[in-house]
Enzyme design. Sequence first.
Site, mmCIF file in Angstrom:
data_model
loop_
_atom_site.group_PDB
_atom_site.id
_atom_site.type_symbol
_atom_site.label_atom_id
_atom_site.label_comp_id
_atom_site.label_asym_id
_atom_site.label_seq_id
_atom_site.Cartn_x
_atom_site.Cartn_y
_atom_site.Cartn_z
ATOM 1 N N LYS A 172 4.160 -4.024 13.351
ATOM 2 C CA LYS A 172 3.280 -4.677 11.933
ATOM 3 C C LYS A 172 3.282 -5.884 10.714
ATOM 4 O O LYS A 172 3.202 -4.918 10.134
ATOM 5 C CB LYS A 172 1.584 -5.332 12.578
ATOM 6 C CG LYS A 172 0.932 -6.197 11.852
ATOM 7 C CD LYS A 172 -0.367 -6.296 11.830
ATOM 8 C CE LYS A 172 -0.838 -5.668 10.633
ATOM 9 N NZ LYS A 172 -1.011 -6.351 9.820
ATOM 10 N N CYS A 281 4.011 0.298 -5.701
ATOM 11 C CA CYS A 281 2.937 1.773 -5.468
ATOM 12 C C CYS A 281 3.472 2.767 -6.682
ATOM 13 O O CYS A 281 3.213 3.445 -7.321
ATOM 14 C CB CYS A 281 3.403 2.230 -4.153
ATOM 15 S SG CYS A 281 5.101 2.794 -3.669
ATOM 16 N N GLU A 379 -6.077 0.699 -8.828
ATOM 17 C CA GLU A 379 -4.511 -0.216 -9.514
ATOM 18 C C GLU A 379 -4.086 -0.779 -9.624
ATOM 19 O O GLU A 379 -5.332 -1.710 -9.376
ATOM 20 C CB GLU A 379 -3.859 0.266 -7.666
ATOM 21 C CG GLU A 379 -2.305 0.135 -7.558
ATOM 22 C CD GLU A 379 -2.003 0.811 -6.132
ATOM 23 O OE1 GLU A 379 -3.091 0.751 -5.384
ATOM 24 O OE2 GLU A 379 -0.417 1.048 -6.275
HETATM 25 P P1 NAD Z 1 -3.323 -3.719 1.986
HETATM 26 O O1 NAD Z 1 -3.751 -2.218 2.884
HETATM 27 O O2 NAD Z 1 -3.677 -4.699 1.965
HETATM 28 O O3 NAD Z 1 -2.223 -4.051 3.773
HETATM 29 C C1 NAD Z 1 -1.221 -3.606 4.690
HETATM 30 C C2 NAD Z 1 -1.220 -3.349 5.964
HETATM 31 O O4 NAD Z 1 -1.945 -3.215 6.407
HETATM 32 C C3 NAD Z 1 -1.138 -5.062 5.952
HETATM 33 O O5 NAD Z 1 -0.263 -5.279 6.870
HETATM 34 C C4 NAD Z 1 -2.375 -5.235 6.830
HETATM 35 O O6 NAD Z 1 -2.521 -6.582 7.856
HETATM 36 C C5 NAD Z 1 -2.961 -4.037 7.844
HETATM 37 N N1 NAD Z 1 -4.439 -3.333 7.403
HETATM 38 C C6 NAD Z 1 -5.157 -3.632 6.489
HETATM 39 N N2 NAD Z 1 -6.066 -3.368 7.026
HETATM 40 C C7 NAD Z 1 -6.076 -2.159 8.485
HETATM 41 C C8 NAD Z 1 -6.413 -1.903 9.226
HETATM 42 N N3 NAD Z 1 -8.293 -1.984 9.060
HETATM 43 N N4 NAD Z 1 -6.256 -1.229 10.648
HETATM 44 C C9 NAD Z 1 -5.245 -1.737 10.719
HETATM 45 N N5 NAD Z 1 -4.117 -2.496 9.668
HETATM 46 C C10 NAD Z 1 -4.707 -2.689 8.251
HETATM 47 O O7 NAD Z 1 -1.665 -3.442 1.606
HETATM 48 P P2 NAD Z 1 -1.170 -5.038 0.847
HETATM 49 O O8 NAD Z 1 -2.052 -5.098 0.449
HETATM 50 O O9 NAD Z 1 -0.439 -5.483 1.737
HETATM 51 O O10 NAD Z 1 0.118 -3.404 -0.028
HETATM 52 C C11 NAD Z 1 -0.107 -2.873 -1.453
HETATM 53 C C12 NAD Z 1 -0.047 -1.775 -1.053
HETATM 54 O O11 NAD Z 1 -0.029 -0.840 -1.032
HETATM 55 C C13 NAD Z 1 -0.950 -1.247 -2.611
HETATM 56 O O12 NAD Z 1 -1.963 -0.108 -2.728
HETATM 57 C C14 NAD Z 1 0.666 0.107 -2.631
HETATM 58 O O13 NAD Z 1 0.643 0.709 -3.390
HETATM 59 C C15 NAD Z 1 1.087 0.297 -1.292
HETATM 60 N N6 NAD Z 1 2.301 0.589 -1.219
HETATM 61 C C16 NAD Z 1 2.475 2.161 -1.394
HETATM 62 C C17 NAD Z 1 3.664 2.329 -0.875
HETATM 63 C C18 NAD Z 1 3.984 3.892 -0.832
HETATM 64 O O14 NAD Z 1 4.890 4.349 -0.166
HETATM 65 N N7 NAD Z 1 3.159 5.034 -1.274
HETATM 66 C C19 NAD Z 1 5.010 1.146 -1.052
HETATM 67 C C20 NAD Z 1 4.436 0.248 -0.929
HETATM 68 C C21 NAD Z 1 2.742 -0.269 -1.234
#
Ligand code: NAD
Length: 475
Positions: A172, A281, A379
């Site tokens: 997804k 991240c 963040e």
């Molecule tokens: P997000 O958590 O808003 O969304 C990520 C994904 O999760 C999306 O596909 C979203 O639709 C889904 N999602 C959200 N809530 C959910 C739930 N309750 N159940 C299932 N799926 C759900 O994150 P974002 O805004 O897309 O990305 C940014 C974040 O990702 C930042 O915090 C960043 O630090 C983190 N990130 C971490 C890494 C790593 O390797 N640690 C890498 C890239 C990004």
Amino acid sequence: MTLDYQTFIGGTFLSSAAAVDVFNPATGQVIGRVPNDDARVVDAALKAAEAAQEGWARLPAHTRGLALRAIASKIREKLPELAQITALEQGKVLPLAQMEIALTAEYLDYMAEWGRRIEGEVITSDRPGETMLMFRRPMGVVAGILPWNFPFFMIARKVAPALVTGNAIVVKPSEETPFGAAAFARIVAETDLPAGVFNLVCGTGPTTGEALVANPIVQMVSFTGSSAAGSAIMASAARNITKVNLELGGKAPAIVLDDANIDLAVGSLAASKTINTGQACNCAERVYVHRAVAQEFRDKLAAAVAGISQGDPLGDAAVAMGPVINRAAVQRIAGLVENARSLGAQVLTGGEILEGPGCHYRPTVVADTTPGMDIMHREIFGPVIVVNEIDSLDEGIALANASEYGLTSSIFTESLSSTMKAIAELRFGETYVNRENFEAIQGFHAGVRKSGIGGTDGKHGLYEYTHTQVAYIQT
Ligand code: NAD
């Protein structure tokens, strides 16, 4: 330009009713619409994966690796088109989008190589005539839930280790950036990958994401995203005792000592917060610079950051930095800077929203904050870096560690003993010395505390997608 999206289940493309608008963050224009797949569609995708998985797992891992290589090869053929899609939906500059696509192909090839390297163990037994063997088995059906910041690369980061170890997957993408994933599905459909091994659904976290995580067919959720969503996913996965692999947020500290190469530190840290518009991240968010070199460092960093050109990467190829992902992100970032300013921090450069269409925030350096300010513990995930002064390495390490996050950290120094002390005492999954924070595919990208559980990349990342089975053979 509008982009096409279709759900991909069991090797067939399906056109569900589109429900969610997708925007180009550089201009604010709608570039397409995607469905908000519900539990019924998600269940169909998971059943297709379940039906395909056993047959897939029976193939030699090397053969599975060849399937990854076929996808990689087609990605290389279509690199310009895929980079265009990524730049359009995510807002990154074209050279970075091209790099992301190339890295995706490289990642698939790298994981394909593991097809010949997955190993078990022979364990000595306490009993005469007994042999103990440990095997690595696929988890089964994996749900891969992706963020928007490196939307194309993240597909390979889930798909490649999952598939080479014999799992089937339902991916997804983020609802903000679904079109690269749709293009990936079209590429898969052009290869001989058996139907159902890779499936794609799309929609919001609460609808499609939650339906995936809650479904008992899923044996592992591989999630990259925010810590808040990671926490919700963990709670939901707990109902079925589903394994979670969580790559979450970061608040990376960088320590700059008085013996550091200041120009190197400035260049690395300015890049860290402006590449991908600070939306990575592992970007440095908090700099702790030794007082003896603080003025020089601040002046040079502010000048470097102020000199970064920004705008619509597809409208003006010369810009070095694109937008942030959406209007809400602009407001959130501006709010953090304003809160810090109102409580006495200095804004050395930037600190404003760029008026006009799209979601643009000026690259910003904030100085002299206090630990209680929101900007020091939330963040930022945008082009804003905070600089504070320290008197010693010990103080820098203590401040660096004072965070709920534990993903990446860095230090700039010419001293070997300071380097080794920092590595020993920084409580983070990664520590970079005299360089920008950017992990390698053969490393192990993993955070501690609220930055996640488990990790990704390299041998250890590969084995996350397996469970062990120990056989006791009495002869
Ligand atoms: P997000 O958590 O808003 O969304 C990520 C994904 O999760 C999306 O596909 C979203 O639709 C889904 N999602 C959200 N809530 C959910 C739930 N309750 N159940 C299932 N799926 C759900 O994150 P974002 O805004 O897309 O990305 C940014 C974040 O990702 C930042 O915090 C960043 O630090 C983190 N990130 C971490 C890494 C790593 O390797 N640690 C890498 C890239 C990004």
